[in-house]
Design a protein around this motif. Structure first.
Motif, short mmCIF file in Angstrom:
data_model
loop_
_atom_site.label_atom_id
_atom_site.label_comp_id
_atom_site.label_asym_id
_atom_site.label_seq_id
_atom_site.Cartn_x
_atom_site.Cartn_y
_atom_site.Cartn_z
N PRO A 158 17.99 -26.79 -1.21
CA PRO A 158 17.12 -26.38 -2.32
C PRO A 158 17.78 -25.41 -3.29
CG PRO A 158 16.42 -25.36 -0.27
CD PRO A 158 17.44 -26.40 0.09
N ARG A 159 18.82 -24.70 -2.83
CA ARG A 159 19.48 -23.75 -3.72
C ARG A 159 20.16 -24.45 -4.89
NH1 ARG A 159 22.95 -20.69 0.78
NH2 ARG A 159 23.13 -22.89 1.40
N ALA A 203 17.17 -24.77 -7.26
CA ALA A 203 16.59 -23.47 -7.64
C ALA A 203 17.47 -22.71 -8.61
CB ALA A 203 16.34 -22.64 -6.38
N VAL A 222 14.19 -20.17 -3.51
CA VAL A 222 13.89 -21.02 -2.36
C VAL A 222 12.76 -20.36 -1.59
CG1 VAL A 222 14.77 -21.99 -0.22
CG2 VAL A 222 16.25 -21.88 -2.23
N VAL A 273 11.26 -25.36 -3.57
CA VAL A 273 11.73 -24.55 -4.69
C VAL A 273 10.52 -23.93 -5.37
CG1 VAL A 273 12.89 -24.58 -6.93
CG2 VAL A 273 13.76 -26.00 -5.06
#
Length: 226
Positions: A53-54, A57, A64, A70
């Motif tokens: 997810p980073r 994001a 996160v 996100v």
């Protein structure tokens, strides 16, 4: 910024990461977005794609908030402005389904939703008669913040109803919206004795737009007077 805007930003972030070779996935047409209240939106886009997810994001200025989730935070005013700037806010192809007409009490969710629409319409008529323009929502109270959070949740629930071919996710959200607006209408009046708040007039108009669209989606004609 609407949930659709957040969805578009997330999709662009995925597309950009694919183009730069950071991930290898099929870019979705849209990202599922849910409101968590007070201008906070969360999406399981990374979880659904099976990616870090980073990666997403960082590209949307978000954080996160959980495994594959996100979080994006926008201002409360931007949600209200987005609704007022989009007459089709939240509209999706939802199966028709209606609440009972009677009894006309708050225990009947259908009456609660219809009456909330009528109340919001009443504010608009009085504002026009008193020549009160819509303005920014300054120093929103907790009840108003909760209301805006539910307003922002409607598009996601409408798309869920469309996807599942079941109107209930949208109808439950409209019931929550009506309840939140009744609290605001009674505790944070836009117009009343010695009271005329331009920001609250704008908020009532946003409620009218969203409830009107919601009622239309499930096959009802919104009524300004009950």
């Amino acid at each position: 910024m609407t949930p659709a805007d957040v969805s578009d930003a997330l999709v662009r972030a995925v597309r950009d990461a694919v183009a730069q070779g950071e991930i290898d996935v099929v870019v979705p047409d849209e990202a599922l977005v849910f409101s968590r209240g007070n201008g906070v939106f969360e999406s399981p886009v990374a979880l659904r794609l099976g990616i870090d997810p980073r990666v997403v994001a960082e590209r949307v200025g978000g954080t996160v908030s959980g495994p594959g989730f996100v979080r994006v935070v926008v201002s409360v005013q931007s949600v209200v402005d987005a609704i007022l700037g989009d007459p089709e806010y939240g509209v999706a192809k939802v199966p028709e389904q209606q609440w009972d007409e009677w009894p006309r009490t708050f225990q009947n969710p259908g009456f609660s939703v219809r009456y909330a629409y009528a109340r919001a319409s009443w504010v608009g008529r009085w504002a026009e008669e008193l020549q009160i323009d819509r303005g920014p929502l300054d120093e929103a109270r907790p009840e108003e913040l909760e209301l805006v959070g539910v307003l922002a949740d409607v598009p996601g629930r409408a798309r869920q109803a469309e996807r599942e071919r079941d109107a209930r996710p949208l109808m439950f959200c409209l019931e929550r919206l009506a309840g939140a607006y009744h609290d605001v209408h009674e505790r944070c009046p836009a117009i009343g004795p010695g009271t005329a708040r331009a920001g609250r007039v704008a908020l009532a108009e946003a409620v009218r737009v969203v409830l009107g669209n919601g009622l239309n989606m499930i096959g009802e004609t919104p009524r300004e007077r009950i």
